[in-house]
Enzyme design. Sequence first.
Site, PDB file in Angstrom:
ATOM      1  N   TYR A  71       0.745  -1.183   0.076  1.00  0.00           N
ATOM      2  CA  TYR A  71       0.097  -0.015   0.152  1.00  0.00           C
ATOM      3  C   TYR A  71       0.870   1.304  -0.083  1.00  0.00           C
ATOM      4  O   TYR A  71       0.337   2.410  -0.025  1.00  0.00           O
ATOM      5  CB  TYR A  71      -0.970  -0.118   1.293  1.00  0.00           C
ATOM      6  CG  TYR A  71      -2.078  -1.130   1.250  1.00  0.00           C
ATOM      7  CD1 TYR A  71      -3.056  -1.259   0.080  1.00  0.00           C
ATOM      8  CD2 TYR A  71      -1.919  -2.218   2.007  1.00  0.00           C
ATOM      9  CE1 TYR A  71      -4.049  -2.128   0.053  1.00  0.00           C
ATOM     10  CE2 TYR A  71      -2.713  -3.294   1.725  1.00  0.00           C
ATOM     11  CZ  TYR A  71      -3.677  -3.291   0.768  1.00  0.00           C
ATOM     12  OH  TYR A  71      -4.675  -4.368   0.879  1.00  0.00           O
ATOM     13  N   HIS A 128     -14.954  -6.329  -2.636  1.00  0.00           N
ATOM     14  CA  HIS A 128     -15.111  -7.675  -3.076  1.00  0.00           C
ATOM     15  C   HIS A 128     -16.344  -8.406  -2.277  1.00  0.00           C
ATOM     16  O   HIS A 128     -16.506  -9.481  -2.387  1.00  0.00           O
ATOM     17  CB  HIS A 128     -13.959  -8.477  -2.534  1.00  0.00           C
ATOM     18  CG  HIS A 128     -12.730  -7.663  -2.842  1.00  0.00           C
ATOM     19  ND1 HIS A 128     -11.970  -7.143  -4.164  1.00  0.00           N
ATOM     20  CD2 HIS A 128     -11.414  -7.158  -2.127  1.00  0.00           C
ATOM     21  CE1 HIS A 128     -11.328  -6.450  -4.069  1.00  0.00           C
ATOM     22  NE2 HIS A 128     -10.715  -6.355  -3.025  1.00  0.00           N
ATOM     23  N   HIS A 148      -8.026   1.695  -6.551  1.00  0.00           N
ATOM     24  CA  HIS A 148      -7.256   0.847  -5.567  1.00  0.00           C
ATOM     25  C   HIS A 148      -5.694   1.165  -5.737  1.00  0.00           C
ATOM     26  O   HIS A 148      -5.251   1.333  -6.740  1.00  0.00           O
ATOM     27  CB  HIS A 148      -7.562  -0.621  -6.060  1.00  0.00           C
ATOM     28  CG  HIS A 148      -8.882  -1.165  -5.769  1.00  0.00           C
ATOM     29  ND1 HIS A 148      -9.161  -1.307  -4.687  1.00  0.00           N
ATOM     30  CD2 HIS A 148      -9.984  -1.123  -6.717  1.00  0.00           C
ATOM     31  CE1 HIS A 148     -10.556  -1.502  -4.765  1.00  0.00           C
ATOM     32  NE2 HIS A 148     -10.768  -1.553  -5.872  1.00  0.00           N
ATOM     33  N   LEU A 149      -5.186   1.342  -4.642  1.00  0.00           N
ATOM     34  CA  LEU A 149      -3.599   1.446  -4.392  1.00  0.00           C
ATOM     35  C   LEU A 149      -2.767   0.257  -5.067  1.00  0.00           C
ATOM     36  O   LEU A 149      -2.079   0.413  -5.921  1.00  0.00           O
ATOM     37  CB  LEU A 149      -3.152   1.754  -3.050  1.00  0.00           C
ATOM     38  CG  LEU A 149      -3.769   2.974  -2.052  1.00  0.00           C
ATOM     39  CD1 LEU A 149      -3.877   2.343  -0.790  1.00  0.00           C
ATOM     40  CD2 LEU A 149      -2.848   4.023  -2.453  1.00  0.00           C
ATOM     41  N   SER A 150      -3.260  -0.743  -4.623  1.00  0.00           N
ATOM     42  CA  SER A 150      -2.648  -2.142  -5.374  1.00  0.00           C
ATOM     43  C   SER A 150      -3.287  -2.629  -6.617  1.00  0.00           C
ATOM     44  O   SER A 150      -4.568  -1.996  -6.811  1.00  0.00           O
ATOM     45  CB  SER A 150      -2.671  -2.929  -4.272  1.00  0.00           C
ATOM     46  OG  SER A 150      -3.791  -3.554  -3.820  1.00  0.00           O
ATOM     47  N   ARG A 159      -9.649 -11.168  -4.299  1.00  0.00           N
ATOM     48  CA  ARG A 159      -9.710  -9.688  -4.895  1.00  0.00           C
ATOM     49  C   ARG A 159      -9.752  -9.538  -6.232  1.00  0.00           C
ATOM     50  O   ARG A 159     -10.039  -8.215  -6.404  1.00  0.00           O
ATOM     51  CB  ARG A 159      -8.551  -8.993  -4.271  1.00  0.00           C
ATOM     52  CG  ARG A 159      -8.167  -9.276  -2.852  1.00  0.00           C
ATOM     53  CD  ARG A 159      -6.851  -8.462  -2.364  1.00  0.00           C
ATOM     54  NE  ARG A 159      -6.249  -8.819  -1.354  1.00  0.00           N
ATOM     55  CZ  ARG A 159      -6.785  -8.333   0.010  1.00  0.00           C
ATOM     56  NH1 ARG A 159      -7.567  -7.390   0.270  1.00  0.00           N
ATOM     57  NH2 ARG A 159      -5.908  -8.971   1.099  1.00  0.00           N
TER      58      ARG A 159
END
Length: 197
Positions: A71, A128, A148-150, A159
Amino acid sequence: MHPPAPLHPPAPLHPPAPLHPPAPLHPPAPLRPPAPLRPPAPLHPPAPLHRVLVIHGPNLNLLGTRDPSIYGRDTLADIDAALHRRAKLAGATIDSFQSNLEGDLVQAIQSATGRYGAIVINPGGYSHTSVAIRDALDACGVPAVEVHLSNIHARESFRHTSITAGKCIGQISGFGKNSYLLGLDAALAHVEVLAPR
Ligand code: DHK
């Protein structure tokens, strides 16, 4: 033989009942002038397009210390400050809201109707799982960008599916803090506050 019974004299004819004189004709009531047509009241007053609501979901208050390899090291305050700067450059403003509670996030989405031109949302783990957040995004009528960061598609399979993204205009995933900035640009371009690149 009896003499025939005398005939009764015929009953006197009643003169026919006089006809009622016809009721005087009332002149027709004057037609009222037609009411002036008013345009129908708008269901919601138009939202100020340049105002964007940024919504951060659960655990994003821990940014900076939460698994920085995924993150990053930016805190939520760093991200919000960058969003404020970016919005200002575009002639827009943002309000930021974070909650770990699903109902609070639903409430925040609902409250955006008529008050914000767009939403940028990272629903965190609720992406999710949450039908309620998806439904709120659907019902609020405010265009939303999911960020989303990731890169959720490069992580665990649970995910890979976002329940909420289907009710957003699009999703940006995997660029760390820049996912939010790109998400803000996308939202402002969508409402035509920012010219698309
Ligand atoms: C943030 C979370 O908290 C996770 O639950 C999501 C998302 C991904 C992010 O990358 O910003 O799976």
